[in-house]
Design a protein around this motif. Structure first.
Motif, short mmCIF file in Angstrom:
data_model
loop_
_atom_site.label_atom_id
_atom_site.label_comp_id
_atom_site.label_asym_id
_atom_site.label_seq_id
_atom_site.Cartn_x
_atom_site.Cartn_y
_atom_site.Cartn_z
N LEU A 462 64.15 32.03 23.51
CA LEU A 462 64.06 31.90 22.06
C LEU A 462 62.61 31.53 21.73
N TRP A 463 61.85 32.53 21.24
CA TRP A 463 60.44 32.32 20.88
C TRP A 463 60.37 31.79 19.46
N LEU A 464 59.68 30.67 19.29
CA LEU A 464 59.54 30.05 17.99
C LEU A 464 58.08 29.76 17.71
N PRO A 465 57.65 29.87 16.44
CA PRO A 465 56.24 29.60 16.13
C PRO A 465 55.90 28.12 16.38
N ARG A 466 54.71 27.91 16.88
CA ARG A 466 54.26 26.56 17.16
C ARG A 466 53.90 25.86 15.84
N ALA A 467 54.33 24.62 15.71
CA ALA A 467 54.03 23.83 14.52
C ALA A 467 52.65 23.19 14.68
N GLU A 468 51.93 23.14 13.59
CA GLU A 468 50.60 22.55 13.63
C GLU A 468 50.66 21.03 13.67
N ALA A 469 51.59 20.43 12.89
CA ALA A 469 51.69 18.98 12.86
C ALA A 469 52.60 18.49 13.97
N SER A 470 52.48 17.23 14.33
CA SER A 470 53.34 16.66 15.36
C SER A 470 54.74 16.46 14.80
N ALA A 471 55.70 16.42 15.69
CA ALA A 471 57.09 16.31 15.27
C ALA A 471 57.39 14.88 14.84
N PRO A 472 57.93 14.68 13.62
CA PRO A 472 58.28 13.33 13.19
C PRO A 472 59.53 12.86 13.91
N PRO A 473 59.76 11.55 13.97
CA PRO A 473 61.01 11.06 14.56
C PRO A 473 62.21 11.52 13.75
N LEU A 474 63.32 11.71 14.43
CA LEU A 474 64.53 12.18 13.76
C LEU A 474 65.01 11.12 12.78
N PRO A 475 65.26 11.49 11.51
CA PRO A 475 65.66 10.48 10.52
C PRO A 475 67.08 10.01 10.75
N ASP A 476 67.32 8.79 10.35
CA ASP A 476 68.68 8.26 10.39
C ASP A 476 69.48 8.85 9.24
#
Length: 609
Positions: A462-476
């Protein structure tokens, strides 16, 4: 005689090959030449001994020694297989050997020349002439070797006749000289024809190689063209099927909205203690929920689901999903994850990616009924400009799920992502898992690749585009909000079932509802001056879409809160930022939360467009 040269003084491109062919012919003819030499030497020796010449055996031994040396030289040539610059050396050795054989005959004739017997002189003359003619035939392609033999064998004989000082001797010498000249000219012509033949053969071979290379390129181009046509046909087919399934899912969502809304109101107002009716309602509710999940998969395949892409860390997502994945695998299969350090995040809807990964792992589990290892990994990928495959140039991350199961044959692999296609038994699969993954990849700006062969397992990427920003923590999970105040809702939908069901749920929540079956009818209600606290509208309606209605309504009632209810993201150009959306089918709880947020918010909705 020097080899022929084209204009400019440079050798012909095939001249080295011509020289090698001439040399090869020279050595291949050596056994025949040696055999003829030995037979003629024996016969001449017998004739000389009969005439009382005691020196004949010595001469015969000399001739046979030269012949033996030529055989050894030819044998060494065959073993050496000369190439390149060695050709010149072997060519010189072969020419000298032929010249030595000619000298043995010519000098022998002078040494054993009978002083008085005219018959024996004629025998020598005819024998030398015959040997010269034979050499011209054997070495017709090699002019230097032929000249070496002719000069070595004929010049001593010419000199012997000329030395007699008689008219008959001079005439005989001139006749022999003319004969040798004619032989030399004939060999020169044959040598030129041989060279032309070799060059023609070499040119034909080069042209054949060029033609083979061009044919191979043409076949590759035709294969690429056919592959592109097949890919285009498959893409068009999947697009058509996607539009069909997406449209069906949208309509089915409208039906499920009415069913789920009505069931929710029935459960809410069911008299306590009626367990049989409660069970029937629960069965109907679960069936409707399964139908809703099915339509979500259809929308995913048709690339018409609403996505909320964010920067997602694949290692973190897989770690968080590991307990769920292990539970889905059961006790037979093992899960192993392998991610490189500092793997960049991807831009994708996290919830849909979790569902896609769960589908891929479940398929891998089913492909290994005897158990085995399922590997989940990821790697960075770059698509350069101009590369075939349908992806725009850029940076991607490929999420990879590999199993060592039964694999698929070519026919199964070609249909693997078609909706409702499955090789599982009845009731064991809907045939929409891979279709959903394919739709998610396409809608997210990536692609889905399957590689498989019978008995070699399957690899899903599954090829997905790379995100420029870092991944935020998963919200509660957000806490439930306040119930909100009651208000007057203008409800717009072209489907009467959805309109009545949604109105009933709103009224049950304490809101006043004015119904409109089209955008034009809703604008007429607003123009009539009815009080409206919230506008809820469907998007896909004939005549006027939901967005068009919102724009027109805002012109009459600036700042009017709105809520767009739709079964999928069928908005061209995407969803306007900040515009509230309620996805179909929806339960009363979701409807209540969305209405409370619109009625209780201080911030007005942005104008679409």
């Amino acid at each position: 005689m020097s080899p022929a040269r084209p204009r400019g003084g440079r050798p012909h491109p095939g001249q080295p090959e011509v020289r090698a062919e001439r040399m090869a012919l020279l050595f291949r003819q050596t056994p025949i030449a040696v055999a003829v030499t030995a037979v003629n030497a024996l016969l001449m020796t017998a004739l000389l001994l009969h005439a009382g010449e005691p020196r004949a055996p010595a001469w015969m031994l000399l001739v046979l020694a030269v012949a033996a040396a030529r055989l050894l030289l030819a044998r060494a040539w065959r073993r050496a297989a000369p190439a390149g610059r060695q050709v010149a050396r072997w060519d010189l050795l072969g020419t000298l050997a032929v010249g030595a054989a000619g000298l043995a005959w010519g000098c022998g004739a002078v040494w054993l020349w009978p002083p008085t017997a005219a018959a024996n002189r004629l025998v020598w003359t005819f024998l030398i002439g015959g040997m010269c003619a034979g050499a011209s035939g054997l070495y017709h392609a090699h002019l230097p070797a032929t000249l070496a033999f002719l000069l070595g064998a004929g010049l001593p004989l010419i000199g012997r006749y000329a030395a007699e000082g008689t008219a008959e001797g001079g005439i005989a010498a001139a006749m022999i000289l003319v004969f040798l000249g004619a032989l030399a000219f004939s060999v020169w012509r044959s040598s030129q024809d041989f060279a032309a033949h070799v060059r023609l053969r070499l040119d034909l071979a080069r042209q054949a190689r060029t033609l083979d290379a061009m044919t191979l390129k043409l076949r590759e181009a035709v294969a690429r063209h056919h592959g592109a046509e097949a890919s285009l046909r498959q893409a068009q087919k999947m697009e058509a099927v996607g539009q069909l399934t997406g449209g069906i899912a949208h309509d089915f969502n409208n039906l499920l909205t009415a069913v789920l809304g009505s069931l929710a109101l029935l459960r809410k107002h069911l008299p306590p203690g009626d367990e049989r009716m409660a069970r029937l309602l629960d069965n109907a509710w679960q069936g409707a929920q399964r139908g809703a999940a099915l339509t979500q998969r259809l929308l995913a395949f048709g690339r018409r689901q609403t996505l909320e892409p964010t920067a997602v860390s694949l290692p973190q997502l897989v770690r968080d999903m590991t307990p769920l994945l292990q539970s889905a695998l059961g006790g037979g299969a093992r899960l192993r994850s392998d991610f490189p350090p500092a793997l960049p995040p991807v831009l994708v809807d996290a919830n849909q990616l979790e569902l896609a990964l769960l589908n891929l792992v479940a398929n891998a589990r089913d492909a290994m009924p005897e158990g085995g290892e399922i590997q989940v990994s990821a790697a960075e990928q770059t698509v350069p400009p101009g590369e075939a495959g349908g992806l725009p140039p850029g940076n991607y991350v490929a999420l990879r799920v590999a199993d060592a199961g039964e694999g698929m044959d070519e026919a199964t692999l070609a249909r693997a992502i078609e909706p409702f296609f499955t090789t599982k038994g009845l009731g064991k699969g809907t045939g929409l898992g891979l279709s959903m993954v394919h739709g998610l990849a396409a809608q997210s700006g990536g692609r889905f690749l399957l590689r498989s062969a019978r008995g070699e397992g399957t690899v899903a990427e599954l090829w997905l585009p790379r995100a420029e920003a870092s991944a935020p923590p998963l919200p509660d999970e957000p806490p439930p909000g306040p119930a909100g105040r009651s208000g007057h809702v203008l409800l717009v939908d072209d489907d009467p079932l959805v309109l009545r069901s949604t109105a009933a749920m709103l009224e049950d929540l304490g809101h006043a509802v004015t119904e409109a079956g089209s955008g034009e009818a809703a604008l007429a209600q607003l123009a009539a001056g009815i009080p409206v606290d919230l506008l809820i509208t469907d998007q896909a309606m004939p005549g006027m879409t939901g967005l068009q209605l919102i724009e027109a309504a805002r012109r009459q009632r600036p700042g009017l809160p709105v809520l767009l209810a739709t079964g999928y993201a069928e908005l061209e150009g995407g969803m306007p930022p900040g515009l509230a959306r309620l996805g179909k089918p929806f339960a009363q709880e979701r409807l209540a939360a969305a209405v409370a947020e619109r009625l209780g918010g201080d911030r007005p909705d942005p104008m679409p467009g």
